[in-house]
Scaffold this motif. Structure first.
Motif, PDB file in Angstrom:
ATOM      1  N   ALA A   1      38.882  37.747  39.241  1.00 52.81           N
ATOM      2  CA  ALA A   1      40.011  38.654  40.174  1.00 52.81           C
ATOM      3  C   ALA A   1      40.440  39.347  38.803  1.00 52.81           C
ATOM      4  O   ALA A   1      41.347  39.946  39.893  1.00 52.81           O
ATOM      5  CB  ALA A   1      40.549  37.036  40.184  1.00 52.81           C
ATOM      6  N   THR A   2      41.099  38.887  37.678  1.00 54.18           N
ATOM      7  CA  THR A   2      41.545  40.118  37.213  1.00 54.18           C
ATOM      8  C   THR A   2      40.921  41.601  37.344  1.00 54.18           C
ATOM      9  O   THR A   2      42.500  42.450  36.781  1.00 54.18           O
ATOM     10  CB  THR A   2      42.434  39.559  35.983  1.00 54.18           C
ATOM     11  OG1 THR A   2      40.649  39.468  34.892  1.00 54.18           O
ATOM     12  CG2 THR A   2      42.878  37.971  35.880  1.00 54.18           C
TER      13      THR A   2
ATOM     14  N   TYR B   1      56.518  40.255  40.702  1.00 47.43           N
ATOM     15  CA  TYR B   1      55.959  39.174  39.827  1.00 47.43           C
ATOM     16  C   TYR B   1      55.684  37.521  40.725  1.00 47.43           C
ATOM     17  O   TYR B   1      55.369  36.737  40.564  1.00 47.43           O
ATOM     18  CB  TYR B   1      56.283  38.935  38.370  1.00 47.43           C
ATOM     19  CG  TYR B   1      55.884  38.577  37.525  1.00 47.43           C
ATOM     20  CD1 TYR B   1      54.842  38.261  37.519  1.00 47.43           C
ATOM     21  CD2 TYR B   1      56.953  37.148  36.848  1.00 47.43           C
ATOM     22  CE1 TYR B   1      53.834  37.438  36.146  1.00 47.43           C
ATOM     23  CE2 TYR B   1      56.622  36.621  35.819  1.00 47.43           C
ATOM     24  CZ  TYR B   1      54.818  36.104  35.574  1.00 47.43           C
ATOM     25  OH  TYR B   1      55.194  36.235  34.932  1.00 47.43           O
ATOM     26  N   SER B   2      57.906  38.123  41.420  1.00 45.74           N
ATOM     27  CA  SER B   2      57.591  36.563  41.647  1.00 45.74           C
ATOM     28  C   SER B   2      56.817  35.887  42.720  1.00 45.74           C
ATOM     29  O   SER B   2      56.942  35.148  42.893  1.00 45.74           O
ATOM     30  CB  SER B   2      59.098  36.510  41.822  1.00 45.74           C
ATOM     31  OG  SER B   2      60.088  37.201  40.435  1.00 45.74           O
ATOM     32  N   PHE B   3      56.659  37.091  43.912  1.00 44.00           N
ATOM     33  CA  PHE B   3      56.722  37.523  44.769  1.00 44.00           C
ATOM     34  C   PHE B   3      55.098  36.817  45.295  1.00 44.00           C
ATOM     35  O   PHE B   3      54.817  35.375  45.987  1.00 44.00           O
ATOM     36  CB  PHE B   3      56.214  38.689  45.863  1.00 44.00           C
ATOM     37  CG  PHE B   3      55.685  37.529  47.413  1.00 44.00           C
ATOM     38  CD1 PHE B   3      56.034  38.000  48.292  1.00 44.00           C
ATOM     39  CD2 PHE B   3      54.011  39.061  47.474  1.00 44.00           C
ATOM     40  CE1 PHE B   3      55.408  37.977  49.627  1.00 44.00           C
ATOM     41  CE2 PHE B   3      53.455  39.242  48.204  1.00 44.00           C
ATOM     42  CZ  PHE B   3      54.244  38.197  49.669  1.00 44.00           C
ATOM     43  N   TYR B   4      53.967  36.839  43.294  1.00 43.75           N
ATOM     44  CA  TYR B   4      53.172  36.385  43.747  1.00 43.75           C
ATOM     45  C   TYR B   4      52.192  35.397  43.013  1.00 43.75           C
ATOM     46  O   TYR B   4      51.683  34.231  43.300  1.00 43.75           O
ATOM     47  CB  TYR B   4      51.363  37.302  43.045  1.00 43.75           C
ATOM     48  CG  TYR B   4      51.817  38.642  43.826  1.00 43.75           C
ATOM     49  CD1 TYR B   4      50.530  38.643  45.349  1.00 43.75           C
ATOM     50  CD2 TYR B   4      52.030  40.133  44.020  1.00 43.75           C
ATOM     51  CE1 TYR B   4      50.402  39.871  46.258  1.00 43.75           C
ATOM     52  CE2 TYR B   4      52.344  41.104  45.102  1.00 43.75           C
ATOM     53  CZ  TYR B   4      51.294  40.417  46.165  1.00 43.75           C
ATOM     54  OH  TYR B   4      51.103  41.335  46.678  1.00 43.75           O
ATOM     55  N   GLY B   5      53.786  34.800  42.160  1.00 45.48           N
ATOM     56  CA  GLY B   5      54.022  33.583  41.676  1.00 45.48           C
ATOM     57  C   GLY B   5      53.933  32.734  42.729  1.00 45.48           C
ATOM     58  O   GLY B   5      53.490  31.357  41.786  1.00 45.48           O
TER      59      GLY B   5
ATOM     60  N   ALA C   1      42.222  34.879  44.690  1.00 45.03           N
ATOM     61  CA  ALA C   1      41.800  35.741  43.787  1.00 45.03           C
ATOM     62  C   ALA C   1      42.895  36.514  44.188  1.00 45.03           C
ATOM     63  O   ALA C   1      43.144  37.739  43.326  1.00 45.03           O
ATOM     64  CB  ALA C   1      40.194  35.400  44.173  1.00 45.03           C
ATOM     65  N   ASP C   2      42.960  36.880  45.238  1.00 40.42           N
ATOM     66  CA  ASP C   2      43.880  38.224  45.730  1.00 40.42           C
ATOM     67  C   ASP C   2      45.164  38.040  45.068  1.00 40.42           C
ATOM     68  O   ASP C   2      46.182  39.650  44.368  1.00 40.42           O
ATOM     69  CB  ASP C   2      44.189  38.606  46.809  1.00 40.42           C
ATOM     70  CG  ASP C   2      42.996  38.828  47.920  1.00 40.42           C
ATOM     71  OD1 ASP C   2      41.779  39.449  47.518  1.00 40.42           O
ATOM     72  OD2 ASP C   2      42.541  38.817  49.015  1.00 40.42           O
ATOM     73  N   ASN C   3      45.401  36.558  44.989  1.00 35.53           N
ATOM     74  CA  ASN C   3      46.575  36.790  44.051  1.00 35.53           C
ATOM     75  C   ASN C   3      47.036  36.785  42.466  1.00 35.53           C
ATOM     76  O   ASN C   3      47.469  37.219  41.719  1.00 35.53           O
ATOM     77  CB  ASN C   3      47.561  35.118  44.517  1.00 35.53           C
ATOM     78  CG  ASN C   3      47.635  35.352  46.305  1.00 35.53           C
ATOM     79  OD1 ASN C   3      48.566  36.500  46.507  1.00 35.53           O
ATOM     80  ND2 ASN C   3      47.887  34.139  46.856  1.00 35.53           N
ATOM     81  N   VAL C   4      45.479  36.061  42.503  1.00 36.15           N
ATOM     82  CA  VAL C   4      45.267  35.963  40.948  1.00 36.15           C
ATOM     83  C   VAL C   4      45.546  37.404  40.669  1.00 36.15           C
ATOM     84  O   VAL C   4      46.304  38.224  39.429  1.00 36.15           O
ATOM     85  CB  VAL C   4      44.527  35.473  40.497  1.00 36.15           C
ATOM     86  CG1 VAL C   4      44.254  36.067  38.848  1.00 36.15           C
ATOM     87  CG2 VAL C   4      44.188  33.718  40.469  1.00 36.15           C
TER      88      VAL C   4
ATOM     89  N   LYS D   1      52.849  27.714  45.862  1.00 31.27           N
ATOM     90  CA  LYS D   1      52.596  27.407  46.583  1.00 31.27           C
ATOM     91  C   LYS D   1      50.627  26.707  46.981  1.00 31.27           C
ATOM     92  O   LYS D   1      51.257  25.288  47.665  1.00 31.27           O
ATOM     93  CB  LYS D   1      52.949  28.010  47.823  1.00 31.27           C
ATOM     94  CG  LYS D   1      52.316  27.630  49.845  1.00 31.27           C
ATOM     95  CD  LYS D   1      53.196  26.384  50.006  1.00 31.27           C
ATOM     96  CE  LYS D   1      52.836  26.262  51.105  1.00 31.27           C
ATOM     97  NZ  LYS D   1      51.559  25.570  51.861  1.00 31.27           N
ATOM     98  N   GLN D   2      50.097  27.653  46.579  1.00 30.27           N
ATOM     99  CA  GLN D   2      48.923  26.873  46.864  1.00 30.27           C
ATOM    100  C   GLN D   2      48.351  26.081  45.829  1.00 30.27           C
ATOM    101  O   GLN D   2      47.317  24.870  45.616  1.00 30.27           O
ATOM    102  CB  GLN D   2      47.652  28.954  46.415  1.00 30.27           C
ATOM    103  CG  GLN D   2      47.039  29.578  47.308  1.00 30.27           C
ATOM    104  CD  GLN D   2      46.809  30.326  47.363  1.00 30.27           C
ATOM    105  OE1 GLN D   2      46.150  31.055  46.397  1.00 30.27           O
ATOM    106  NE2 GLN D   2      45.609  30.519  48.124  1.00 30.27           N
ATOM    107  N   PHE D   3      49.005  25.831  44.475  1.00 27.49           N
ATOM    108  CA  PHE D   3      48.936  24.564  43.701  1.00 27.49           C
ATOM    109  C   PHE D   3      48.978  23.398  44.385  1.00 27.49           C
ATOM    110  O   PHE D   3      48.522  22.464  44.274  1.00 27.49           O
ATOM    111  CB  PHE D   3      49.878  24.432  42.648  1.00 27.49           C
ATOM    112  CG  PHE D   3      48.755  25.931  41.209  1.00 27.49           C
ATOM    113  CD1 PHE D   3      47.612  27.161  41.681  1.00 27.49           C
ATOM    114  CD2 PHE D   3      49.549  26.179  40.048  1.00 27.49           C
ATOM    115  CE1 PHE D   3      47.300  27.385  40.530  1.00 27.49           C
ATOM    116  CE2 PHE D   3      49.085  27.078  39.458  1.00 27.49           C
ATOM    117  CZ  PHE D   3      48.582  27.820  39.706  1.00 27.49           C
ATOM    118  N   GLU D   4      49.722  23.195  45.143  1.00 31.05           N
ATOM    119  CA  GLU D   4      50.983  22.355  46.090  1.00 31.05           C
ATOM    120  C   GLU D   4      49.620  22.227  47.239  1.00 31.05           C
ATOM    121  O   GLU D   4      49.357  20.987  47.811  1.00 31.05           O
ATOM    122  CB  GLU D   4      52.109  22.452  46.536  1.00 31.05           C
ATOM    123  CG  GLU D   4      52.867  22.458  46.240  1.00 31.05           C
ATOM    124  CD  GLU D   4      53.188  21.292  45.246  1.00 31.05           C
ATOM    125  OE1 GLU D   4      53.259  20.130  46.181  1.00 31.05           O
ATOM    126  OE2 GLU D   4      53.828  21.087  43.774  1.00 31.05           O
TER     127      GLU D   4
END
Length: 359
Positions: free
Chosen positions: A30-31, A94-98, A123-126, A103-106
């Motif tokens: 993904a990176t 960085y904060s936006f995607y973090g 994958a896009d967020n990563v 949120k996805q972890f939750e």
């Protein structure tokens, strides 16, 4: 890019290993797209030319050329010093995607049903956060050379700490996701799939032909071309990487140079060596830990140590922030600590000179 071309690049330059982690192939593939962002004219101007992620028996090592790394830090470091708006823009993204990943972890924790779009979003967020993570985590090493940059460093450090769990606990959350999506027999293999392969398996339960050989060794090439390499080709590349990295074992009378993060004066003690970042156990207050790097999930164990000596780490690395805040005497960035120091060796640490001497 052919295996021969990758090997030629390795032979022509000095390599740098940045870290050992437990990231899966999904995360690292993904990176790959993040380098289109970071290597653009706005940031690194094509400075990065070779990026390899070596997956060997559950541990991933991040390799790139030293000359690429030095140019990358200089180009972006100078841009950040001149343009505070660029600093703010990077922190915002960085904060936006973090926040999106947290949120996805939750969702992974609380839900049981997941769609293909959820996986694609992950994958896009990563991809996006890693692009800006390279700046937030790495460029401070360049900026720290001058006290004039302390304000920028403080902003970057706060952002680094806020989203440490995105990187420190990605694999933990991804494992939970896989356990909810797939049966137990396929879990280990799924971790060896690229994003596209993962989604193909999600839909049709199809695995690539080389999947079993990837368990022992595979290499995710990010630059100059994204591809996954396994089998004899991966062994050949790894052999060249090992030759390149090990050629730098300059023992210098067993004195190892690093960077002091916390501590003054001289300390002596017996070493507890951990070459595997996940093999952390039975630490006492008399142990001087020697290890490749640190992971947030083991913070409570690291804090028991007398001192820490780490191969890796810059001024805003996890190990640096941990040792400063917990006041653990530490020298980081030794590069060769785990190669030159043996378990139960007695070492003398001179924190004023940032040196470790094997006695």
């Amino acid at each position: 890019m052919s295996v021969k071309s990758i090997i030629n690049k390795i032979k022509k330059g000095n390599l740098v290993k940045h870290w050992d982690r437990d990231y899966c192939v999904f995360f690292n593939s993904a990176t790959a797209l993040s380098y289109k962002i970071i290597n653009s004219d706005k940031y690194a101007e094509g400075a990065l030319t070779l990026m390899l992620l070596v997956h060997k028996e559950g541990i991933c090592s991040y390799i790139r050329l030293k000359k690429d790394n030095d140019l990358f830090l200089k180009l972006i470091g100078e841009k950040l010093k001149k343009d505070t708006n660029l600093v703010n823009e990077i922190i915002l993204k960085y904060s936006f995607y973090g926040d999106k990943i947290l949120k996805q972890f939750e969702d992974i924790k609380n839900k049981n049903d997941f769609s293909l779009s959820f996986i694609q979003d992950l994958a896009d967020n990563v991809k996006n956060i890693v692009a800006y993570q390279l700046i937030v985590h790495r460029v401070p090493d360049y900026l720290a050379e001058s006290p004039k940059n302390n304000n920028i460093l403080k902003i970057l450090e706060e952002s680094r700490k806020k989203y440490e769990s995105v990187f420190g606990f990605f694999q933990t959350n991804f494992d939970v996701l896989c356990n909810k999506l797939f049966d137990e027999s396929s879990i280990n293999l799924v971790k060896l799939l690229t994003v596209d392969e993962f989604m193909e398996f999600f839909n049709n339960r199809n695995l690539p032909k080389d999947i079993e050989s990837r368990e022992k060794l595979c290499i995710v090439s990010l630059l100059p071309k994204q591809e996954i390499i396994s089998g004899s080709n991966a062994k050949e590349i790894l052999s060249e990487i090992d030759i390149n990295l090990n050629s730098k074992k300059e023992q210098l009378n067993q004195i190892i140079q690093g960077k002091t993060i916390y501590g003054k004066g001289i300390m002596s003690g017996k070493v507890k060596l951990f070459k595997d970042i996940n093999d952390i156990n039975n630490i006492s207050s008399e142990d001087i830990l020697v290890l490749p790097s640190t992971l947030p999930k083991y913070n409570s164990l690291y804090k028991k140590a007398k001192a820490i000596i780490a191969d890796e780490g810059g001024v805003l690395a996890h190990v640096a922030i941990l040792c400063r805040e917990a006041k653990i005497p530490a020298i980081i960035g030794t590069k060769l600590g785990t190669k030159l120091i043996k378990n139960n060796d007695v070492v003398e640490i001179d924190f004023d000179k940032s040196q470790v001497k094997i006695k």
